[in-house]
Structures are given as C-alpha cells and as structure tokens.
Design a protein around this motif. Structure first.
Motif, mmCIF file in Angstrom:
data_model
loop_
_atom_site.group_PDB
_atom_site.id
_atom_site.type_symbol
_atom_site.label_atom_id
_atom_site.label_comp_id
_atom_site.label_asym_id
_atom_site.label_seq_id
_atom_site.Cartn_x
_atom_site.Cartn_y
_atom_site.Cartn_z
ATOM 1 N N VAL A 1 5.324 39.034 4.505
ATOM 2 C CA VAL A 1 4.043 39.279 5.309
ATOM 3 C C VAL A 1 3.180 38.321 4.618
ATOM 4 C CG1 VAL A 1 1.962 40.800 5.162
ATOM 5 C CG2 VAL A 1 4.370 41.652 5.646
ATOM 6 N N GLU A 2 3.304 38.030 3.271
ATOM 7 C CA GLU A 2 2.088 36.994 2.823
ATOM 8 C C GLU A 2 2.710 35.863 3.198
ATOM 9 O OE1 GLU A 2 2.943 37.765 -1.428
ATOM 10 O OE2 GLU A 2 2.009 39.885 -1.547
ATOM 11 N N TYR A 3 3.738 35.450 3.468
ATOM 12 C CA TYR A 3 4.078 34.201 3.805
ATOM 13 C C TYR A 3 3.621 33.680 5.294
ATOM 14 C CZ TYR A 3 7.249 30.009 5.205
ATOM 15 O OH TYR A 3 7.713 28.938 5.658
ATOM 16 N N ILE A 4 3.870 34.651 6.220
ATOM 17 C CA ILE A 4 3.433 34.462 7.412
ATOM 18 C C ILE A 4 1.838 34.704 7.626
ATOM 19 C CG2 ILE A 4 3.324 35.725 9.981
ATOM 20 C CD1 ILE A 4 5.838 36.737 9.310
ATOM 21 N N GLU A 5 1.301 35.172 6.930
ATOM 22 C CA GLU A 5 -0.288 35.311 6.749
ATOM 23 C C GLU A 5 -0.974 33.860 6.090
ATOM 24 O OE1 GLU A 5 -1.520 40.009 5.806
ATOM 25 O OE2 GLU A 5 -1.086 38.557 4.038
ATOM 26 N N TRP A 6 -0.051 33.132 5.379
ATOM 27 C CA TRP A 6 -0.238 32.006 4.856
ATOM 28 C C TRP A 6 -0.186 30.847 6.032
ATOM 29 C CZ3 TRP A 6 2.957 27.684 4.061
ATOM 30 C CH2 TRP A 6 2.464 26.569 3.626
ATOM 31 N N ILE A 7 0.946 30.919 6.595
ATOM 32 C CA ILE A 7 1.228 29.822 7.512
ATOM 33 C C ILE A 7 0.431 29.899 8.626
ATOM 34 C CG2 ILE A 7 3.112 30.880 8.690
ATOM 35 C CD1 ILE A 7 4.834 27.969 8.189
ATOM 36 N N LYS B 1 14.686 42.587 14.768
ATOM 37 C CA LYS B 1 13.960 43.166 15.441
ATOM 38 C C LYS B 1 12.760 43.569 14.371
ATOM 39 C CE LYS B 1 16.063 46.801 17.145
ATOM 40 N NZ LYS B 1 16.138 47.964 18.217
ATOM 41 N N ASN B 2 13.046 43.810 13.248
ATOM 42 C CA ASN B 2 11.942 44.074 12.160
ATOM 43 C C ASN B 2 11.085 42.927 11.904
ATOM 44 O OD1 ASN B 2 10.937 46.114 10.471
ATOM 45 N ND2 ASN B 2 11.711 45.253 8.736
ATOM 46 N N ILE B 3 11.592 41.722 11.885
ATOM 47 C CA ILE B 3 11.042 40.695 11.747
ATOM 48 C C ILE B 3 10.043 40.321 12.659
ATOM 49 C CG2 ILE B 3 11.216 38.062 11.494
ATOM 50 C CD1 ILE B 3 14.047 38.318 9.911
ATOM 51 N N ILE B 4 10.328 40.363 13.961
ATOM 52 C CA ILE B 4 9.553 40.339 14.973
ATOM 53 C C ILE B 4 8.246 41.339 15.147
ATOM 54 C CG2 ILE B 4 9.203 40.571 17.569
ATOM 55 C CD1 ILE B 4 12.176 39.789 17.644
ATOM 56 N N LYS B 5 8.382 42.493 14.739
ATOM 57 C CA LYS B 5 7.511 43.536 14.300
ATOM 58 C C LYS B 5 6.525 43.089 13.483
ATOM 59 C CE LYS B 5 10.335 47.549 15.806
ATOM 60 N NZ LYS B 5 10.892 48.706 15.205
ATOM 61 N N ILE B 6 7.128 42.639 12.241
ATOM 62 C CA ILE B 6 6.120 42.203 11.223
ATOM 63 C C ILE B 6 5.375 41.003 11.719
ATOM 64 C CG2 ILE B 6 6.329 41.153 8.897
ATOM 65 C CD1 ILE B 6 8.621 42.735 8.226
ATOM 66 N N LYS C 1 4.664 40.033 14.679
ATOM 67 C CA LYS C 1 3.691 40.306 15.848
ATOM 68 C C LYS C 1 2.498 41.187 15.320
ATOM 69 C CE LYS C 1 2.808 40.022 20.202
ATOM 70 N NZ LYS C 1 2.680 38.818 21.065
ATOM 71 N N LYS C 2 2.572 42.020 14.225
ATOM 72 C CA LYS C 2 1.538 42.664 13.665
ATOM 73 C C LYS C 2 0.518 41.874 13.083
ATOM 74 C CE LYS C 2 0.540 46.649 10.676
ATOM 75 N NZ LYS C 2 1.189 47.588 9.643
#
Length: 307
Positions: free
Chosen positions: A28-34, A60-65, A67-68
């Motif tokens: 989550v932190e990494y996606i928020e950063w990038i 599927k869980n990675i997609i959900k994370i 996408k959110k």
C-alpha cells in the motif's frame, strides 16, 4: 487510438515478508508513493510483479489493493495468463469485475514454434477480447518465457477488436525498430510501448509512444522527467538526466536477467521502501556480494544526484 498510456507505465515489484507472504502494508505504501508521480498507468501481476508465482487469489487481492488507492486517476493494468484458454478467460472476467482497465496478455508457452500466421495465438487473443477489456499484446523475449510474433500473426492480433497496444520486450533494438515500422504501416494504429529496459530513452527515438517497464518501479520521478523531455524533443537534456541512473538500469538487467526483480527490490531496500529483496522460489535471493554492489551503486547515485 487511446492516448492515455503515452508515457511511463511502471510494472511494479511486490514486497514479501520473511515467510514469502505478500507484505500488504508495504505494498500500500509503495503504491501510494509511486502513483504520486505523473505516470500514465500502473501494472500489477506482471513478470516484474512475479505474477506467475502468485496464486489467483493473491493476484485478485493485489488488484483490489491497487484499485482502492488509485481509483480512476490512472489506468490499472493486470498481467493475464494461465494454463488453458478457459482458465485465462475466467480469470480475466474476475479481473474485469474488480475494475481492471487493461489486460497485459502474457504469451502462452504453446505459442513457440508455430507457423507465420499462427491460429493458436490469434484465437487465444480473440477469446480474451470477448471479455470486453482493452488488451495489450505482449511480445516478450524467449529467455523470460515469451515468443516473437511473426508479421502475419501480428497483423491479425492488431485487428482484434479490443487490442489497443503492444508491449515489445525483445531487448533487441533492431527488432524493436522493425516492429515499430511494421506496425506504423498497418491501417489500424495501436499504442507502441517499449518493454526494453536495456534501451529505454532510445526506444522513444525509435518510435515508442510509452514505456511499460519493470525499471519504472524505481527512480520513477527521474524516468517520468526523461520521457517528458523526449516527448518535447529535448533529447540532450533527456539523456543527461537518464545518465544519472543508466548504470543502475544496466546492472538490474544484466545476466542472468531473471534476477532483475530481486535487484530492483534491493534498490528499494536502499531507498528505504522495502524491508528485504526476497523473491519467491524457485527464484533465488541475491548473494550478499551482489547486495553490496547494489548498495555501492545507490550510494554513488546519491552522491551525484544533484550534480
């Protein structure tokens, strides 16, 4: 022709805990950063993201994370592959329902060694197209499990209804140039995305519209800036900026190339984002000597960052 992928589209790596389970908090932190940078899409479940080593539930869980976090700010792309066409279509429908915008369609092992106009490849993509999601063809070098699409096959793929782009990752500049020239000669025009991490800025001089690359997982802001300058034909400035990370890029994608995922993760350790550079077996973790080399390269980068 859709233009929203015309720029940097990182194929992100995935952080693991010491037990090889996905570290969702770090993810989550990494996606928020990038996604704070001006990227034109985000790719999950790719080769960089060890999609082949994840369970269907994990993908599927990675997609959900993702996408959110990104909602509809930028396109979300998922790698798509599986054992049979039926499996792949079922996976694709589930990914669609979770909000995926594009499929990055992985080449199937059966694609190798076929005729110039290969119906196995064509029909496979036609079935996926029926899901109703935009598709990115994926031409991947064989050393990473891919295949080269012959022109007669490629033309048929381009003409499939939902095909809108190609990721060309042969890691061969001459082949890339030939593919670009061939695709530009066709009636239906699609977006050309370089997947060639070994010649990223040069790809744009050869005709790429965007870059869907694993190296985009690190030094993302620098690469966004490089591509922005290339787009406005400020070539000298673009190459000068890329020079800062050129050695790091070459190191990540040296032989054996399959280790690029662990190397990128080790740079993320140096940057303070990841706790380790673990990859799932049968892939192997980096030796301590290689970790020291990566740390040295990163320290050299930091020293010269503002020069």
């Amino acid at each position: 022709m859709k233009k929203e992928l015309n720029g940097l589209v990182p194929a992100i790596v995935i952080p693991f805990k010491e037990n090889f389970e996905i570290d969702e908090k770090l993810l989550v932190e990494y996606i928020e950063w990038i996604t704070q940078f001006d990227i034109k899409g985000l790719v999950v479940n790719s080769d960089a993201g060890e999609g082949h080593f994840l369970s269907h539930g994990e993908r599927k869980n990675i997609i959900k994370i993702a996408k959110k976090i990104i909602k509809n700010r930028i396109p979300l792309i998922s790698g798509l592959g599986g054992s049979t066409t039926k499996d792949v279509v079922e996976y694709g429908k589930e990914y669609r329902d979770l909000g995926i915008d594009y499929f990055l369609v992985f080449p199937h092992p059966t694609f190798r060694g076929g005729p110039p106009k290969d119906q196995v490849i064509i029909k496979y993509h036609e079935e996926i197209s029926k899901i109703g999601i935009s598709m990115i063809i994926f031409q991947l070098q064989e050393i990473l499990g891919g295949t080269f699409y012959q022109p007669d096959t490629l033309k048929e793929l381009v003409n499939i209804e939902n095909v809108v782009a190609i990721k060309e990752a042969s890691f061969n500049a001459l082949r890339f140039k030939e593919i670009v020239e061939y695709l530009r000669s066709l009636k239906k025009q699609i977006i050309i995305l370089t997947g060639n991490d070994n010649f990223i800025p040069e790809s744009f001089l050869l005709g790429a519209d965007g870059a869907l690359i694993g190296f985009g997982s690190i030094f993302t802001d620098i690469q966004v800036n490089v591509i922005r300058n290339l787009k406005i034909k400020r070539y000298e400035e673009a190459f000068a900026i890329f020079k800062k990370i050129e050695k790091i890029c070459a190191y990540c994608f040296k032989n054996p190339i399959r280790d690029y995922k662990a190397r990128i993760k080790e740079f993320l350790v140096c940057m303070g984002f990841f706790k380790n550079s673990l990859v799932r077996p049968p892939l192997l973790s980096l030796e301590e000597e290689e970790k020291r080399e990566i740390k040295k390269l990163y320290e050299e980068f930091k020293k010269n960052e503002h020069c």
